[in-house]
Design an enzyme around this catalytic site. Structure first.
Site, PDB file in Angstrom:
ATOM      1  N   TRP A 217      16.803   6.782 -23.292  1.00 37.31           N
ATOM      2  CA  TRP A 217      17.220   7.258 -21.970  1.00 37.31           C
ATOM      3  C   TRP A 217      18.195   8.420 -22.045  1.00 37.31           C
ATOM      4  O   TRP A 217      18.331   9.192 -21.107  1.00 37.31           O
ATOM      5  CB  TRP A 217      17.852   6.106 -21.163  1.00 37.31           C
ATOM      6  CG  TRP A 217      19.235   5.683 -21.611  1.00 37.31           C
ATOM      7  CD1 TRP A 217      19.656   5.485 -22.881  1.00 37.31           C
ATOM      8  CD2 TRP A 217      20.365   5.438 -20.775  1.00 37.31           C
ATOM      9  NE1 TRP A 217      20.965   5.095 -22.905  1.00 37.31           N
ATOM     10  CE2 TRP A 217      21.440   5.053 -21.618  1.00 37.31           C
ATOM     11  CE3 TRP A 217      20.576   5.470 -19.394  1.00 37.31           C
ATOM     12  CZ2 TRP A 217      22.707   4.729 -21.129  1.00 37.31           C
ATOM     13  CZ3 TRP A 217      21.839   5.139 -18.920  1.00 37.31           C
ATOM     14  CH2 TRP A 217      22.892   4.784 -19.782  1.00 37.31           C
ATOM     15  N   ASP A 218      18.868   8.561 -23.197  1.00 41.97           N
ATOM     16  CA  ASP A 218      19.826   9.642 -23.398  1.00 41.97           C
ATOM     17  C   ASP A 218      19.237  10.990 -22.990  1.00 41.97           C
ATOM     18  O   ASP A 218      19.919  11.843 -22.435  1.00 41.97           O
ATOM     19  CB  ASP A 218      20.239   9.725 -24.876  1.00 41.97           C
ATOM     20  CG  ASP A 218      20.639   8.386 -25.461  1.00 41.97           C
ATOM     21  OD1 ASP A 218      19.798   7.457 -25.423  1.00 41.97           O
ATOM     22  OD2 ASP A 218      21.762   8.257 -25.955  1.00 41.97           O
TER      23      ASP A 218
ATOM     24  N   GLU B 187      25.414  -2.424 -24.283  1.00 41.06           N
ATOM     25  CA  GLU B 187      24.453  -3.179 -25.106  1.00 41.06           C
ATOM     26  C   GLU B 187      25.081  -4.357 -25.831  1.00 41.06           C
ATOM     27  O   GLU B 187      24.393  -5.061 -26.563  1.00 41.06           O
ATOM     28  CB  GLU B 187      23.772  -2.232 -26.095  1.00 41.06           C
ATOM     29  CG  GLU B 187      22.924  -1.175 -25.375  1.00 41.06           C
ATOM     30  CD  GLU B 187      22.211  -0.228 -26.331  1.00 41.06           C
ATOM     31  OE1 GLU B 187      22.763   0.011 -27.414  1.00 41.06           O
ATOM     32  OE2 GLU B 187      21.123   0.250 -25.979  1.00 41.06           O
TER      33      GLU B 187
END
Lengths: 571, 571
Positions: free
Chosen positions: B343-344, B484
């Site tokens: 997603w970065d 996370e």
């Protein structure tokens, strides 16, 4: 021209007549040269895109995934490359006008001859031999001539020690680099030195080499990752033969504390001695070996060569001076079975040594003796008593059989049961001890080491069997016999027979010791804490160990239920 | 002397002032040069014992254990080695009298300067720059001078293409060789050519190079395993500066069918053009990029350089001409995260491109669009509807997050849940589509591609939520949010908020399409089989998606139960 005059009679030679890159690895294995201390696969001096060079020092293992540990591929010292008048000699390119490699088994030499024509029409002749010294176990030598047949020009000869090498085959497509560079040095007149250390087992390997030419030359040294190369350059004249010699020495920290000192000292000594002396002593060492071991076959040259081929590789693989190593299933010839030692050594290889080189045989057995504590630990882990030699053995003597083999890319795995079930190895080692003693009468070995192995293995079996009320006999359940295609079988005939033999033989040796060697017996009994009750138990077991034998057919059943297996027509 | 005159002002430069072998890998990453098509880590031309050279072509993946697939390390073309008067220049040996490497971010150049004294007292000065061409994506160039300061003698300059390279870090101590040699050729006046193919994905990479010197020289070619090297030799005179140029070109079978033809043709073209022209065009391409993207900070040079450093590496990493690749988490700079895309890219990198290079932004989004079918397949596999973009994405768009990381030597493993639970990526991609469209007004993109992504991701969320009777709201259970360190949590605020946003935004676009682009709407509705009933359902969900918000404290709870976690003092 030069090399052919060295060669022995035809029934001593194995020859590769043409260059087929796709067969590189096949010939590398066939043409491995070793001396029990180190083995070097028969890769081309010039390098190739298809070969798998391998240099293995007996006992130099390093941990690896799946297989626990493996013989670690050490720096390759074979490398000799030539740039002739600005054209690099590459057998894969240009035209090969002549090519032959010959393994001379009588003399322990691998020779190569080729004539090669490059893109510019330059024809070069190359001839050399190599040896891994049978007497001086820390020495190897390459020697040859190079002839620019139809041109003049600058000649560059490069001689490398290449530590950028890997083990392959553990997991497909993956390579394992066991060695890390610790030092390299250009020693100028003394050649070059490379030292690397195995990453996890921490064993240092030092290699030194010196390249000499028959003519004056300019010298330089090239460095690449984990590699050091001596480069000699001279002006070559058409038709002239230029001789080169590459002296190589090696030590590991298994042998000596100061690896570098010994490697360099050995190199100086051997260079001073010169290649003629080294060759002569090597050939005469082989001569002695063949006096002890040759078997002559008349009228069938193929059979003669084949038999010698087997004897040759056996002789090469044992090291009578190191009783902490044994001969792996693939010897020092490659990475198959990761350099682990199986029953093959005691049952198939050892007899050869017992009758031709009992010192080597004794060393092989001493490897098992030194690992007796580990075998006791293996037994303890599996819930048994005595000593359980592992199905696959390496440096520590602990079990190194993989539990599972698989392809991590597909996720498919196969469960491997041999480490947990192929117990006959225990009796095989005991059998080997008896075999050696009976043949050699080596009383000292028996009393100090052999008897302990025989008794501790018997003790293993006594704990391994169980009493079957229905059969009114002791049985051995859930094993793999030598036929590995049947797992978890009960009462495998080979296993049961050998177990019975092992216990009975131990009892026999106990009697002999009691009678003839009271002191030794007292000491041993005390050391392994063996009671009269336990010995009586062994007798009961030995006398009542079930052997699957059918009186009517006079057949031994391979294992229980074997005769009921469905017949499969595989023709 | 030569290189320094090239360099930009100080606030454009990142400098390595001394040579510290132990920092090799750090500087290699910082000094990576790339152009979105290929990246080359900033390894030394001379090679080193501590570096990790890496050459990565965007989109050239090959299967690997554990991580499914990875950017495959391709042949290294950086290699330029010098043997000066029979002494190999090795920074690790001898004495470094001067050393500096500089990344010139304004011009996209990496320069190196050193003065080195060998064991014989010979002092050599070396200066060069390298570039990975920003305009000509298949071209790289190294150019420099070498000066024997206090000696005469033969000079050897070697320029290699080295395919004996590996990926590391997948499993400790193991190396993966992705490429297999398929062809090498000495093209003489045209340089050398090396072609390799990735083993499992079957992508060919062709590389060609030509070494040129400012003086006449003898030329030869060396071959080693998977390596071809051009060698030029000449007689060097004390104090004179000798210029070298190394032209490099590359193509892969992802780009063209006849890799060799294009690679060699490109090489000829660029050699004819000459290094001055190549440099000029490269620098002017960078000038244009900076015109679009530079942010000036006055009064704080460190901040200025740091910001430019980030911008520089972003610019380098995108390729507006290839909409089948995206920017991996570590770009083309190394092997971290195996070259996978997270997603970065959409959340942290894409905004930069949206506002400075919308074509590149569009390409990045098209990468997701091209993988929409794979995202549908990912959703199907996990039991959902619509499109579920994978947490880690590579070439096929299927999930490539490892399930488990471990050390095969110790047997320790850690279960990785992100691939199964970190679902916010799906909304992140939708968010990026909206962001791009709002900023650019690229109607054609929205209608042909963007809307479909927005709707299919909304559909995923509608299938992902479940109705909670107690809460009287839709909830999302068992996810990992951007934090996370908490796995299997319920109603992560970021995830729920973005899911709500995603569905609402899809409904907004549906309205807009219905009103303004009836044709496109009819086509899309039909293509993805979207019923009015389903749209009504989305509305219900969007209006009733649970957000963990506390009216009293006015705080959003990160996930359910977060506020009840024990406070840990980590100070």
């Amino acid at each position: 021209m030069y090399i052919d005059t060295l060669l022995s009679e035809a029934d001593w030679l194995i020859t590769e007549e043409d260059y087929h890159p796709e067969k590189s690895q096949f010939y590398e294995t066939l043409f491995t040269l070793a001396n029990g201390y180190v083995g070097a696969r028969g890769s081309l001096e010039q390098g190739s895109q298809t070969g798998s060079p391998g240099t293995y020092f007996a006992g130099v293992y390093d941990p690896t995934p799946v297989f626990f540990t493996e013989l670690a591929n050490a720096p390759n010292w074979l490398n000799v490359k030539i740039v002739a008048n600005n054209e690099s000699i590459e057998l894969e390119k240009g035209r090969i006008l002549e090519y032959k490699r010959t393994l001379d088994m009588k003399k322990g030499l691998l020779t190569q001859i080729f004539r090669w024509e490059g893109a510019k029409g330059q024809i070069t002749r190359f001839e050399d031999y190599r040896l891994v010294h049978l007497n001086y176990k820390h020495v190897a030598l390459l020697k040859g001539v190079i002839v620019p047949e139809n041109y003049d020009g600058p000649f560059v000869v490069k001689s490398g020690l290449n530590g950028y090498v890997f083990n392959t085959g553990v997991i497909e497509q993956l390579l394992i680099k066991h060695f890390k560079l610790t030092e390299y040095e250009d020693r100028e007149a003394e050649g070059v030195y490379l030292e690397m250390k195995s990453r996890l087992s921490g064993i240092s390997v030092g290699e030194a080499s010196k390249l000499k030419l028959s003519v004056p030359s300019e010298r330089s040294v090239e460095i690449d990752v984990d590699k050091i190369t001596e480069v000699l350059t001279f002006e070559a004249k058409k038709g002239q033969a230029y001789e080169f010699e590459k002296y190589v020495t090696f030590y590991t920290s298994r042998d000596v504390e100061d690896v570098k000192f010994h490697t360099l000292k050995e190199l100086n000594t051997r260079v001073d001695q010169g290649s003629e002396v080294l060759l002569r002593e090597h050939v005469s060492a082989w001569e002695q070996k063949w006096l002890d071991a040759d078997v002559k076959i008349h009228g069938d040259e193929v059979a003669q060569r084949s038999l010698r081929f087997n004897i040759f590789h056996l002789i090469q693989s044992a090291n009578e001076d190191d009783d902490r190593v044994s001969i792996p299933a693939k010897a020092l010839h490659g990475e198959g079975y990761r350099g682990h030692i199986f029953w093959d050594t005691e049952i198939f290889m050892l007899p050869f040594f017992i009758y031709t080189n009992p010192r080597a045989a004794r060393s092989l057995l001493m490897y098992r003796y030194h690992n007796l504590d580990a075998a006791r630990e293996n037994a303890r882990i599996q819930g048994y008593k005595g000593a359980q030699f592992p199905w696959e053995s390496a440096d520590t003597g602990l079990e190194t059989t993989p539990k599972e083999l698989g392809n991590p890319l597909t996720g498919e795995t196969v469960r491997i049961w041999t480490g947990e079930e192929e117990h006959h190895i225990v009796a095989d080692v005991a059998y080997a001890v008896d075999h050696y003693y009976v043949a050699t009468g080596d009383e000292q070995f028996l009393l100090k080491y052999g008897a302990e192995i025989l008794l501790e293995t018997a003790r293993f079996w006594a704990s391994r069997v169980q009493y079957d009320d229905r059969k009114k006999a002791y049985v051995i359940k859930k094993v793999i016999g030598p036929d590995e295609f049947h797992e978890h079988v009960d009462n495998n005939i080979y296993t049961n027979y050998m177990a019975k033999w092992n216990i009975s033989k131990a009892l026999e040796y106990i009697d002999r010791l009691k009678q003839k060697h009271t002191d030794s017996w007292d000491k041993l009994k005390k050391k392994i804490v063996l009671s009269s009750r336990e010995i009586r138990e062994w007798k009961t077991i030995a006398n009542n160990l079930y052997l699957p034998y059918d009186e009517k057919t006079k057949l031994y059943e391979e294992f229980e239920g074997y005769f009921k297996l469905k017949e499969i027509d595989i023709s």
